[in-house]
Design a protein around this motif. Structure first.
Motif, PDB file in Angstrom:
ATOM      1  N   VAL A   1       0.843  -1.200   0.000  1.00  0.00           N
ATOM      2  CA  VAL A   1       0.000   0.000   0.000  1.00  0.00           C
ATOM      3  C   VAL A   1       0.878   1.249   0.000  1.00  0.00           C
ATOM      4  N   VAL A   2       1.968   1.214   0.771  1.00  0.00           N
ATOM      5  CA  VAL A   2       2.896   2.352   0.814  1.00  0.00           C
ATOM      6  C   VAL A   2       3.489   2.591  -0.574  1.00  0.00           C
ATOM      7  N   VAL A   3       3.898   1.524  -1.246  1.00  0.00           N
ATOM      8  CA  VAL A   3       4.465   1.669  -2.597  1.00  0.00           C
ATOM      9  C   VAL A   3       3.436   2.301  -3.534  1.00  0.00           C
ATOM     10  N   ALA A   4       2.203   1.830  -3.454  1.00  0.00           N
ATOM     11  CA  ALA A   4       1.141   2.347  -4.331  1.00  0.00           C
ATOM     12  C   ALA A   4       0.855   3.825  -4.082  1.00  0.00           C
ATOM     13  N   ARG A   5       1.020   4.273  -2.843  1.00  0.00           N
ATOM     14  CA  ARG A   5       0.677   5.654  -2.493  1.00  0.00           C
ATOM     15  C   ARG A   5       1.856   6.624  -2.600  1.00  0.00           C
ATOM     16  N   TYR A   6       3.071   6.139  -2.389  1.00  0.00           N
ATOM     17  CA  TYR A   6       4.215   7.047  -2.280  1.00  0.00           C
ATOM     18  C   TYR A   6       5.156   7.005  -3.483  1.00  0.00           C
ATOM     19  N   ILE A   7       5.281   5.851  -4.140  1.00  0.00           N
ATOM     20  CA  ILE A   7       6.212   5.732  -5.254  1.00  0.00           C
ATOM     21  C   ILE A   7       5.530   6.201  -6.535  1.00  0.00           C
ATOM     22  N   PRO A   8       6.194   7.040  -7.354  1.00  0.00           N
ATOM     23  CA  PRO A   8       5.600   7.507  -8.613  1.00  0.00           C
ATOM     24  C   PRO A   8       5.175   6.343  -9.504  1.00  0.00           C
ATOM     25  N   LYS A   9       4.111   6.556 -10.255  1.00  0.00           N
ATOM     26  CA  LYS A   9       3.506   5.481 -11.050  1.00  0.00           C
ATOM     27  C   LYS A   9       4.515   4.839 -11.996  1.00  0.00           C
ATOM     28  N   GLY A  10       5.385   5.630 -12.580  1.00  0.00           N
ATOM     29  CA  GLY A  10       6.361   5.095 -13.530  1.00  0.00           C
ATOM     30  C   GLY A  10       7.402   4.189 -12.899  1.00  0.00           C
TER      31      GLY A  10
END
Length: 458
Positions: free
Chosen positions: A126-135
């Motif tokens: 969930v953290v990756v989905a919310r904090y890391i840019p989509k690309g």
């Protein structure tokens, strides 16, 4: 602007690094004590049924906690839950190490560790989905997946070496390394908006009681435990049918393809987990191998092979189809169990090959079960359905370990069915391996029948 962009990239990379640390130790904690189970059994003079609770206790709260943290993330915030999980996990580790000479304290500590460690797989993605840019998310998910696979791979080897050269109790302290992530996560994770909503605490309690007492029944075979378990599950089902936001969506139970994938997948995953928990006992009884030899020489090659087989399985699903990959995985599992049953006394290193093939078969079947389950769900059911799949997958592993511990303790299968073995201890393990093969084949037949029928209806 370039400076701001560079700082943002640096921040994301730092966050991803600390998420990898959490992911690694969450999986390591699950696998690391497995090779020490025979030694723990000897130290406490406990049967495998009791000793296997060292793993079962962790997986039980880990599986339930994974679902709970995921549902609470919007209501309490990821940052608070992740930090809470780290602290609880470390607290359980210290309690376990300090009280490792008292068996009830050890088991209680593993319950606590699992309750804390459950936050990592539930919230990291969930953290990756919310904090890391989509690309960059694809690379981030791939990196974390590789770290998880590495944790699964090196866990038995690290566990065996530390237990052999020091003492198995020091393995309980390994998760405390995650405490170093706390100040960085406090800094890197933003304050979140809290969404108000209801949470089915009553449902979780009923379900948890039912699960715990069923596992107690499978390790002690006391009818009173089974009665309590059945009553708890009946109350749980009645409860989720009458409330608006249940912990488990009862509508999913009407989806035959979905439920078949969940149940048959659970049987396969639980059987493999039970087999892996049995390997240290088998190698100790039949070949008198040390924990280091079992971890590094027998289990480690298999856990590492998961990375390769997982990639191959994904490619084959796209090229050959899900049923082909499922059949291949089942063939790996069933043939491996049968070969091991007939040749258990041949050489200990044959078991290394068997374990590699078993983990390969598990990788293939996991890929296919996930595909079957996801394809059987409507778009609005995907979130709840896949969460339930993850929950039951973890839970079935804990059940498999508990059930195998019970069967090893009551010696129900300790009969000389094959006149091949001079060693009395080989009879029990050979019969267990035949049982594993039978469960795998039955699960495959049911899954194939239901899946083909659903394809025709579709």
């Amino acid at each position: 602007m370039n400076s701001s962009y560079s700082q943002s990239i640096l921040r994301h990379n730092q966050l991803l690094w600390w998420l990898c640390v959490l992911s690694f130790f969450s999986v390591l904690n699950e696998m690391v004590l497995n090779v020490s189970l025979p030694e723990i059994s000897s130290d406490f003079n406990q049967s495998p049924a009791s000793t296997n609770w060292v793993n079962t206790a962790f997986i039980l709260t880990f599986s339930i906690g994974t679902a709970v943290y995921g549902k609470l993330s919007d209501q309490l915030g990821i940052k608070k839950l992740l930090l809470f999980g780290i602290i609880v996990n470390c607290f359980g580790s210290v309690i376990g190490f300090a009280g490792h000479s008292v068996f009830p304290i050890l088991i209680s500590a593993r319950f606590i560790q699992g309750a804390g460690a459950a936050a990592f797989p539930a919230l990291v993605m969930v953290v990756v989905a919310r904090y890391i840019p989509k690309g960059n998310r694809g690379k981030a998910f791939g990196l974390i997946g590789s770290i998880v696979a590495m944790g699964e791979g090196v866990g038995p080897a690290i566990g065996g070496l530390i237990a052999h050269y020091t003492h198995w109790s020091y393995l309980l302290l390994l998760p405390t390394v995650t405490i170093i992530t706390v100040p960085f996560l406090i800094k890197l994770l933003k304050k979140e908006e809290i969404v108000k909503g209801s949470f089915d605490i009553v449902g979780i309690i009923y379900m948890s009681v039912g699960i715990v007492f069923f596992m107690l029944f499978m390790t002690s075979y006391r009818i009173s435990f089974l009665v309590i378990s059945i009553l708890s599950f009946l109350i749980f089902v009645k409860h989720i049918l009458r409330i608006s936001n249940p912990f488990v969506d009862p509508a999913l139970g009407k989806n035959v393809s979905f439920m078949t994938g969940i149940i048959c997948g659970g049987l396969i995953f639980g059987t493999v987990a039970g087999f892996v928990s049995m390997v240290p006992y088998m190698m100790k009884d039949v070949y008198q191998l040390s924990a280091a030899a079992i971890g590094s020489g027998i289990i480690f090659p298999g856990t590492v092979s998961v990375i390769i087989f997982g990639y191959i399985g994904g490619v084959l699903v796209d090229r050959k189809g899900a049923l082909f990959v499922l059949t291949t995985g089942i063939a790996f599992l069933s043939i491996s169990f049968l070969i091991a049953a007939f040749l258990i006394e041949a050489t200990p290193w044959l078991m290394t090959i068997i374990v590699v093939l078993v983990f390969g078969g598990l990788s293939f079947t996991k890929t296919v079960i996930s595909t079957i389950v996801s394809s059987s769900l409507k778009q609005e059911e995907t979130g709840a359905g896949m969460t339930l799949l993850n929950f039951t997958s973890f839970l079935s592993e804990g059940m498999g370990i508990a059930i195998v511990g019970g069967l090893l303790s009551i010696r129900l299968l300790d009969r000389k069915l094959l006149p091949l073995y001079a060693d009395q201890s080989a009879h029990l393990y050979s019969n267990m391996l035949f049982l594993f093969g039978g469960i795998i084949l039955i699960s495959w037949l049911v899954t194939m029948k239901v899946y083909k029928r659903s394809q025709r209806n579709f």
